[in-house]
Motif scaffolding. Structure first.
Motif: not given
Length: 192
Positions: A110-126
């Motif tokens: 429910p409250s991921p840190g910036m690292f996990w948000e960026q990791t998931v978003y960039l992986t999904a975008s890639g």
């Protein structure tokens, strides 16, 4: 002695290979993305941010489709509205995939840190970008290759051998069999 000039049809413009197309896809998409990221805040000063973002997204998608048709995939012609709609559909699918990935992240944490948000978003975008590249290369801008595979008409500018009009040139796209092949029955048995 007569000089004979054997002419061949001019080859079709070559289509870039998969790696070259992918690099071009990244450069075009990334360049338009950078321009879009600069344009949205400027437009948002004069209108609501959501409207500015929507306008820039539509303009960027249209521009990317033009660039992909002419430069990335080397079709040699501007895309028609059908290709624009298919390309837009693949962009919407990529957007939905990245959004679903972010919803999944928030469902798990429910409250991921910036690292996990960026990791998931960039992986999904890639992954969405690779999927979009494959859809555009194999379906949206593949018509020319499909047409050439199904088009068995023979083109040549003149008879290749003096006095022998019954020879045909196998299309240049068929490199495994590209040769002069006799079509007259007596020539076929003589050649065998």
């Amino acid at each position: 002695m007569e000089s004979q000039c054997l002419s061949r049809p001019s080859p079709a413009p070559s289509r870039p290979g998969p790696l070259s197309s992918f690099v071009r896809f990244v450069v075009c998409g990334g360049g338009v993305g950078l321009l879009s990221s600069a344009a949205v805040p400027m437009l948002a000063a004069a209108m609501p941010w959501a409207v500015a973002n929507a306008l820039v997204t539509v303009a960027g998608t249209l521009l990317c489709t033009e660039l992909h048709a002419l430069f990335t995939f080397g079709t040699g012609r501007r895309p028609d509205w059908r290709r624009h709609m298919q390309s837009s559909g693949s962009a919407v699918a990529a957007y939905l995939a990245t959004t679903a990935a972010m919803f999944a992240l928030y469902a798990v944490q429910p409250s991921p840190g910036m690292f996990w948000e960026q990791t998931v978003y960039l992986t999904a975008s890639g992954l969405a970008g690779v999927g979009r590249f494959l859809v555009l290369r194999l379906f949206v801008f593949a018509e020319r290759d499909q047409r050439n595979e199904h088009d068995h008409r023979v083109t040549r500018s003149e008879t290749l051998l003096p006095g022998e009009p019954n020879l045909r040139l196998i299309p240049e796209t068929d490199t495994a069999r590209r040769q002069v092949a006799p079509t007259h029955p007596t020539l076929i048995t003589a050649a065998a």
